[in-house]
Design an enzyme around this catalytic site. Structure first.
Site, PDB file in Angstrom:
ATOM      1  CB  SER A 257       4.370   3.695  72.825  1.00  0.00           C
ATOM      2  OG  SER A 257       3.056   4.023  72.412  1.00  0.00           O
ATOM      3  CE  LYS A 258       8.889  -1.562  69.554  1.00  0.00           C
ATOM      4  NZ  LYS A 258       9.098  -2.311  70.770  1.00  0.00           N
ATOM      5  NE  ARG A 259      -0.892   4.259  72.558  1.00  0.00           N
ATOM      6  CZ  ARG A 259      -1.353   5.509  72.483  1.00  0.00           C
ATOM      7  NH1 ARG A 259      -2.272   5.824  71.605  1.00  0.00           N
ATOM      8  NH2 ARG A 259      -0.890   6.444  73.279  1.00  0.00           N
ATOM      9  CB  SER A 260       1.939   6.455  67.380  1.00  0.00           C
ATOM     10  OG  SER A 260       3.141   6.578  68.115  1.00  0.00           O
ATOM     11  N   GLY A 261       3.274   3.600  65.499  1.00  0.00           N
ATOM     12  CA  GLY A 261       4.265   3.317  64.459  1.00  0.00           C
ATOM     13  C   GLY A 261       5.617   3.139  65.111  1.00  0.00           C
TER      14      GLY A 261
END
Ligand code: GLU
Length: 477
Positions: A257-261
């Site tokens: 997810s966007k959580r990791s870039g």
């Protein structure tokens, strides 16, 4: 003798935003299977969900795939024997096929209002039932249907799902998969605006476009029984399905997810990852060659690819591994190739500066977007605290002496700096580490820097002297 089929695969993204990195991986496997078997790989645009349409994204989807060095044999831009390859341009085709299902009694008109469907859903949820259509309209009489149609009551067309049947299919990755049809809702096939749903359009198109293998994410697994029932309703042979694993966040927790870039294929290129490094990384994120070999060009991958080596277990999107691949591919490049890439990431640098920087930095960067960070001191005034200059406990008088003498040396002559500065350090009995700790801060404003003396020619004599003067001033203040 049965003629063996030509392998045809497809990627069918929806123009709802940027291409997801997971879609690029699916595409790679599609591409490899088709090319390995001298078949064709098709790009189809699935734009039936108009609510989620993002203008311009169809163009960007195609562009980014090309920027990764991949291409298709048939698609919206180049056409092909099964044109058009954009679903909203195929609406008359879907009309023809939905009529066939209606005539066979395998699909039915549904006149339920959104309000009724919402109420039904809420009631079912309250009763802890899985929300599904209650087949209200399946039971309408011919007269009622005719009356509604004559009165232009808006409708959708739903699929008739047989009761309590077991659907079995062989997933190419997961093996035998069973579903009971009681778990399947009477799927809407044509929406009230006349546009088909993904399920209907994808099945019709995969059939008409003679797709033999469908690779897609495991989130589509529960849709497969609907699709298989549609193939059966038409009397068509379904393609083979391979539901790929999802990519997991670098910490192994949850779907990437966007959580990791960013998760967009474009973002990785913008971030200075090389297409070939990304592709190589993605190849191995769900597939292995069965050997120790880890570096693959696209052609080598096509050659080595086999469905049998696709993984069942979801892979972690390991950025360290990606950096490792990128570093490897960067170091395979000639200085001439690097010149072009450096220029792209350092647009403000002159040609001469880039020529100096390539050999100095090529071993030190992981990705090209490291360049602006590492060379910031060449283009911007860097500020730092006086304390940073003396971080190693250097006496300020000593630091001033070092800088005065270095300034004289540079003032006199700006060539052979590496050798001459080392000689200066030696002649003055300075500690090499201490000198460079001070000097790095003077030039770059930080203690973590590229090889600072080797970068000075890119900075120029005048700017170098200016930076030394500023530092001396700070120390004497
Ligand atoms: N249009 C679908 C998507 O964008 C494709 C699913 C499939 O490959 O069948 O995810």
């Amino acid at each position: 003798m049965i003629e063996s089929k030509i392998i045809r695969t497809r990627i069918a993204p929806s123009p709802t935003g940027e291409l997801h990195i997971g879609t690029l991986r699916t595409l790679l496997y599609d591409y490899a299977l088709a090319k390995k078997n001298h078949g064709q790989f098709i790009f189809r645009l699935e734009d039936t969900d108009q609510k989620r349409y993002v203008p311009g994204s169809e163009k960007r989807l195609m562009e980014v795939i090309k920027d990764y060095g991949l291409s298709w044999d048939e698609g919206p831009d180049i056409g092909g024997p099964y044109s058009p390859y954009v679903q909203t341009q195929r609406l008359d085709i879907y009309q023809k096929y939905i009529k066939e299902l209606l005539d066979k009694g395998l699909a039915y008109f549904c006149f339920c209002t959104q309000e009724r469907l919402d109420d039904l859903r809420a009631t079912q949820k309250a009763q802890k039932q899985i929300p599904r259509y209650d087949q209200h309209c399946f039971h309408l009489s011919k007269e009622e249907i005719k009356k509604n149609l004559d009165n232009k009551v808006p409708y959708t067309i739903r699929m008739v799902i047989p009761k309590n049947e077991t659907i079995v299919f062989e997933d190419l990755i997961r093996g035998k998969i069973k579903f009971n049809t009681n778990e399947v809702d009477d799927q809407v096939l044509i929406k009230s605006n006349g546009i088909p749903t993904y399920h209907f359009a994808a099945v019709v198109d995969d059939y008409l476009m003679k797709i033999t293998h469908v690779f897609r994410g495991e989130e589509w697994l529960t849709s497969t029984p609907k699709h298989l029932l549609l193939y059966r309703a038409f009397g068509w042979e379904p393609p083979q399905f391979a539901h790929l694993t999802v990519l997991l966040n670098p910490d192994g927790k949850g779907k990437m997810s966007k959580r990791s870039g960013s998760t967009h294929a474009r973002a990785f290129l913008d971030d200075g990852y090389l297409p070939e490094a990304m592709l190589n990384f993605l190849m191995l994120l769900g597939w292995n060659p069965g050997t120790e070999k880890e570096f693959f060009t696209l052609d080598e991958f096509v050659e080595a690819f086999s469905i049998n080596h696709l993984h069942k277990k979801s892979p972690i999107f390991d950025r360290k591994k990606l950096d490792y691949f990128n570093g490897y591919y960067l170091r395979q490049k000639s200085d001439e190739q690097l010149f072009v890439l450096f220029k792209k990431f350092l647009p403000q640098a002159s040609k001469d500066q880039i020529k100096i920087l390539v050999p100095v930095l090529k071993e030190r960067i992981v990705k090209l977007s490291d360049l602006p960070v590492q060379t910031k001191f060449l283009f911007e005034n860097v500020d730092y605290d006086k304390e940073l200059l003396l971080k190693k406990g250097t006496d300020s008088k000593l630091a001033i002496d070092m800088l005065q003498k270095t300034k004289e040396l540079i003032n006199k002559d700006f060539s052979n700096l590496s050798e001459r500065i080392l000689e200066l350090i030696k002649n003055n009995n300075w500690n090499v580490g201490e000198f460079f700790m001070v000097f790095r801060v003077v030039i770059c404003g930080t203690v973590f820097t590229p090889p600072v003396v080797e970068c000075l020619p890119a900075l120029g004599q005048e700017k170098t002297l200016e930076k030394i003067n500023i530092a001396i001033l700070k120390l004497t203040e």
